[in-house]
Design a protein around this motif. Structure first.
Motif, PDB file in Angstrom:
ATOM      1  N   ILE A   6       1.171  -1.275  -0.047  1.00 13.91           N
ATOM      2  CA  ILE A   6      -0.022   0.043  -0.094  1.00 13.91           C
ATOM      3  C   ILE A   6       0.785   1.039   0.035  1.00 13.91           C
ATOM      4  N   LEU A   7       0.600   2.221  -1.062  1.00 12.02           N
ATOM      5  CA  LEU A   7       1.204   3.503  -0.821  1.00 12.02           C
ATOM      6  C   LEU A   7       0.126   4.436  -0.161  1.00 12.02           C
ATOM      7  N   LEU A   8       0.767   4.937   1.033  1.00 13.47           N
ATOM      8  CA  LEU A   8      -0.057   5.944   1.968  1.00 13.47           C
ATOM      9  C   LEU A   8       0.383   7.111   1.726  1.00 13.47           C
ATOM     10  N   VAL A   9      -0.159   8.306   1.185  1.00 17.67           N
ATOM     11  CA  VAL A   9      -0.003   9.545   1.191  1.00 17.67           C
ATOM     12  C   VAL A   9      -0.521  10.468   2.022  1.00 17.67           C
ATOM     13  N   GLU A  10       0.078  11.110   3.331  1.00 20.61           N
ATOM     14  CA  GLU A  10      -0.709  11.622   4.161  1.00 20.61           C
ATOM     15  C   GLU A  10       0.231  12.738   4.677  1.00 20.61           C
ATOM     16  N   ASP A  11       0.055  14.156   4.761  1.00 20.01           N
ATOM     17  CA  ASP A  11       0.803  14.910   5.296  1.00 20.01           C
ATOM     18  C   ASP A  11       0.966  15.164   6.739  1.00 20.01           C
ATOM     19  N   ASP A  12      -0.220  14.830   7.415  1.00 22.59           N
ATOM     20  CA  ASP A  12      -0.265  14.947   8.795  1.00 22.59           C
ATOM     21  C   ASP A  12       0.624  13.642   9.208  1.00 22.59           C
ATOM     22  N   PRO A  13       1.931  14.141   9.903  1.00 24.96           N
ATOM     23  CA  PRO A  13       2.926  12.958  10.228  1.00 24.96           C
ATOM     24  C   PRO A  13       2.248  12.155  11.438  1.00 24.96           C
ATOM     25  N   ASN A  14       1.601  12.621  12.487  1.00 20.55           N
ATOM     26  CA  ASN A  14       0.934  11.686  13.337  1.00 20.55           C
ATOM     27  C   ASN A  14      -0.163  10.689  12.932  1.00 20.55           C
ATOM     28  N   LYS A  34       4.940  11.746   2.542  1.00 22.78           N
ATOM     29  CA  LYS A  34       4.276  12.761   3.302  1.00 22.78           C
ATOM     30  C   LYS A  34       3.694  14.220   2.542  1.00 22.78           C
ATOM     31  N   ASN A  35       3.903  13.984   1.303  1.00 26.40           N
ATOM     32  CA  ASN A  35       3.226  14.786   0.316  1.00 26.40           C
ATOM     33  C   ASN A  35       3.010  14.244  -1.080  1.00 26.40           C
ATOM     34  N   GLY A  36       2.055  15.106  -2.023  1.00 31.32           N
ATOM     35  CA  GLY A  36       1.942  14.434  -3.035  1.00 31.32           C
ATOM     36  C   GLY A  36       3.282  14.378  -4.064  1.00 31.32           C
ATOM     37  N   MET A  37       4.211  15.380  -4.153  1.00 28.01           N
ATOM     38  CA  MET A  37       5.423  14.991  -4.510  1.00 28.01           C
ATOM     39  C   MET A  37       6.083  13.814  -4.374  1.00 28.01           C
ATOM     40  N   GLU A  38       6.441  13.660  -3.074  1.00 30.52           N
ATOM     41  CA  GLU A  38       7.044  12.318  -2.643  1.00 30.52           C
ATOM     42  C   GLU A  38       6.243  11.155  -2.957  1.00 30.52           C
ATOM     43  N   GLY A  39       4.984  11.389  -2.835  1.00 32.33           N
ATOM     44  CA  GLY A  39       4.046  10.015  -3.254  1.00 32.33           C
ATOM     45  C   GLY A  39       4.251   9.673  -4.567  1.00 32.33           C
ATOM     46  N   CYS A  51      -3.523   2.397  -3.305  1.00 31.39           N
ATOM     47  CA  CYS A  51      -3.103   3.942  -3.036  1.00 31.39           C
ATOM     48  C   CYS A  51      -4.133   4.325  -2.011  1.00 31.39           C
ATOM     49  N   ILE A  52      -3.501   4.827  -0.861  1.00 35.48           N
ATOM     50  CA  ILE A  52      -4.560   5.685   0.031  1.00 35.48           C
ATOM     51  C   ILE A  52      -4.131   6.950   0.054  1.00 35.48           C
ATOM     52  N   LEU A  53      -4.833   8.129  -0.699  1.00 34.75           N
ATOM     53  CA  LEU A  53      -4.198   9.423  -0.809  1.00 34.75           C
ATOM     54  C   LEU A  53      -5.144  10.410   0.275  1.00 34.75           C
ATOM     55  N   ASP A  54      -4.458  11.229   0.804  1.00 35.05           N
ATOM     56  CA  ASP A  54      -5.163  12.078   1.617  1.00 35.05           C
ATOM     57  C   ASP A  54      -5.513  13.204   0.587  1.00 35.05           C
ATOM     58  N   VAL A  55      -6.733  14.029   0.441  1.00 33.53           N
ATOM     59  CA  VAL A  55      -7.084  14.960  -0.249  1.00 33.53           C
ATOM     60  C   VAL A  55      -6.310  16.214  -0.134  1.00 33.53           C
ATOM     61  N   MET A  56      -6.351  16.842   1.244  1.00 35.81           N
ATOM     62  CA  MET A  56      -5.853  18.181   1.262  1.00 35.81           C
ATOM     63  C   MET A  56      -4.233  17.785   1.632  1.00 35.81           C
ATOM     64  N   MET A  57      -3.501  18.349   0.680  1.00 37.33           N
ATOM     65  CA  MET A  57      -2.029  18.318   1.146  1.00 37.33           C
ATOM     66  C   MET A  57      -1.476  19.444   0.400  1.00 37.33           C
ATOM     67  N   PRO A  58      -0.353  19.886   1.127  1.00 38.08           N
ATOM     68  CA  PRO A  58       0.362  21.022   0.441  1.00 38.08           C
ATOM     69  C   PRO A  58       0.997  20.787  -0.938  1.00 38.08           C
ATOM     70  N   TYR A  59       1.383  21.712  -1.877  1.00 40.67           N
ATOM     71  CA  TYR A  59       2.205  21.598  -2.815  1.00 40.67           C
ATOM     72  C   TYR A  59       1.081  20.741  -3.994  1.00 40.67           C
ATOM     73  N   LYS A  60       0.981  19.498  -3.568  1.00 38.74           N
ATOM     74  CA  LYS A  60       0.308  18.767  -4.560  1.00 38.74           C
ATOM     75  C   LYS A  60      -0.981  17.968  -3.836  1.00 38.74           C
ATOM     76  N   ASP A  61      -2.315  18.327  -4.269  1.00 37.11           N
ATOM     77  CA  ASP A  61      -3.563  17.712  -3.463  1.00 37.11           C
ATOM     78  C   ASP A  61      -3.497  16.279  -4.064  1.00 37.11           C
ATOM     79  N   GLY A  62      -4.182  15.622  -3.381  1.00 35.37           N
ATOM     80  CA  GLY A  62      -4.617  14.228  -3.606  1.00 35.37           C
ATOM     81  C   GLY A  62      -5.129  14.116  -5.156  1.00 35.37           C
ATOM     82  N   TYR A  63      -6.132  14.712  -5.658  1.00 33.74           N
ATOM     83  CA  TYR A  63      -6.864  14.584  -6.897  1.00 33.74           C
ATOM     84  C   TYR A  63      -5.700  14.706  -8.086  1.00 33.74           C
ATOM     85  N   THR A  64      -4.779  15.762  -7.775  1.00 37.94           N
ATOM     86  CA  THR A  64      -3.718  15.929  -8.801  1.00 37.94           C
ATOM     87  C   THR A  64      -2.735  14.862  -8.917  1.00 37.94           C
ATOM     88  N   LEU A  65      -2.385  14.227  -7.542  1.00 38.42           N
ATOM     89  CA  LEU A  65      -1.776  12.962  -7.359  1.00 38.42           C
ATOM     90  C   LEU A  65      -2.522  11.826  -8.157  1.00 38.42           C
TER      91      LEU A  65
END
Lengths: 232, 232
Positions: A6-14, A34-39, A51-65
């Motif tokens: 699983i690829l988990l992309v989530e900007d909230d580290p906790n 931890k962000n769309g770029m890295e994801g 892939c589990i993507l958070d929608v709200m992320m800095p730089y690149k949001d989940g949809y774009t990713l």
DNA sequence: AAATATATTAACCAAAGATTAACATAAAAA
DNA sequence: TTTTTATGTTAATCTTTGGTTAATATATTT
């Protein structure tokens, strides 16, 4: 069954770490970005089952990713995580090709259920025998579904899953280069020193099987991969 | 394509009517029942492509109804509607065999999306002919309706329901792979460690029956399932 | 010749399957 | 009703299979 990746992309580290742990406890192999770029970088370097993507992320949001991921791969299931419950967002997600949608905060067991359901579904979708599973390799006949290799006037040889997949992949590239990396990422699902050694072991096993027909052999292309040569 | 039939079981008459209309506008044929009892009666009288069940209903709740429906029919997709978001309920639903879960109030477009996805999925699943009940297996003859297995010059062997279903499932895939998981989900209705052990026990029983004809045998394909081989 | 890549065999461990028997439960018979 | 009998599940044990790693040897490139 082998652990699903699983690829988990989530900007909230906790939250990311907790979710990752939870998934790992449940026998998934998790890569956290931890962000769309890295994801996206991590996505390109490996093969994931989900892939589990958070929608709200800095730089690149989940949809774009998600759109970028879809460009590379039309198959992989995507689940969005979102705090928003707005209809347009949910629809937007589905349009981008989401398989499911989860509102935060959500129950982890429910997520787990959904993950399993989705992976299950995908697995059964691929089933229809669209994939070729019979090959002629010199005098040999390979049936990769029933996992055996026959040679005229002989009992069929039973092949293990790895032997079989590897031989199939070689057959798919008959007389051509089968890149080492390809077999490793597709069959071993990981490209490192040890899997590479393991692959060598399997090449040796296959050579043993195939040497009955002197017109068939597996050649190594140093630093590149292998080549199944069939003289005709 | 012909209109798909939906059984909608919802006790709130207003909500039920509105949803029914919405679905009909979208080219579905909808049968509305106002409680579990009525829902089951209507289910038995017709053939549906999908069931949408409200969870909270007087007399007979959605789960109970779902279980009854599953007894009659293992195929039909079921979607639950619920106002509750409680974890146990969602999990309970999935365990009973739900295909999806929707919380009320939900967006009708989302529901539509899910309905289409589910019907689509079911359509693409291939199903072997389950109506056939007589099989020639080497020198054996199996009648899976009367549940006996005959061998020339011998008293027919009576088979138990599980023995019989398993042998039938193998026969349906003669000389081909019968995936373990298929037998477990279809015959045992559950795919876990214990049902899997149980299945092994039955395979052993069948092997005992079949060994009279040395051209018939059940082979295992490690990690995949079994194969009923009949040499000819 | 040193470093890197590949080959081969064998040892080891874990997972999956086979088999028998004990146990539980439900249907049939007494 | 109680007792048998049939059926199915769980447990215990053993065997087979599959896969990784280690050890060692051989090639290939730099």
């Amino acid at each position: 069954m082998e652990a699903k990746k699983i690829l988990l992309v989530e900007d909230d580290p906790n939250f990311g770490a907790v979710l990752k742990d939870y998934l790992m406890i449940n026998d998934f192999e998790v890569t956290l970005a931890k962000n769309g770029m890295e994801g996206f970088e991590k996505f390109k370097k490996d093969t994931f089952d989900l892939c589990i993507l958070d929608v709200m992320m800095p730089y690149k949001d989940g949809y774009t990713l998600a759109r970028e991921i879809r460009e590379k791969n039309q198959e992989v299931p995507i689940i969005f995580l979102t705090a928003k419950t707005l209809k347009e967002d949910v629809l937007k997600g589905y349009k981008v090709g989401a398989d499911d949608y989860l509102n935060k905060p959500f129950d982890s067991e429910v997520l787990l259920m959904k993950i399993k359901a989705i992976i299950q579904r995908k697995a059964s979708e691929v089933k229809p025998d669209t994939t070729k599973f019979e090959f002629e390799i010199g005098k040999f006949h390979l049936n990769s579904k029933l996992r055996f290799l026959t040679y005229p006037g002989q009992e069929p040889i039973k092949l293990s899953p790895k032997e079989c997949e590897l031989l199939k992949m070689l057959a798919l590239h008959e007389n051509d280069l089968m890149p080492r990396e390809l077999a490793l990422t597709k069959i071993w699902r990981d490209d490192n020193y040890f899997t590479s050694r393991s692959m060598d072991v399997y090449i040796a096993k296959l050579r043993k099987f195939l040497k009955q027909d002197e017109n068939v052999e597996i050649l190594n292309i140093h630093g590149e991969g292998f080549r199944l040569v069939v003289k005709k």
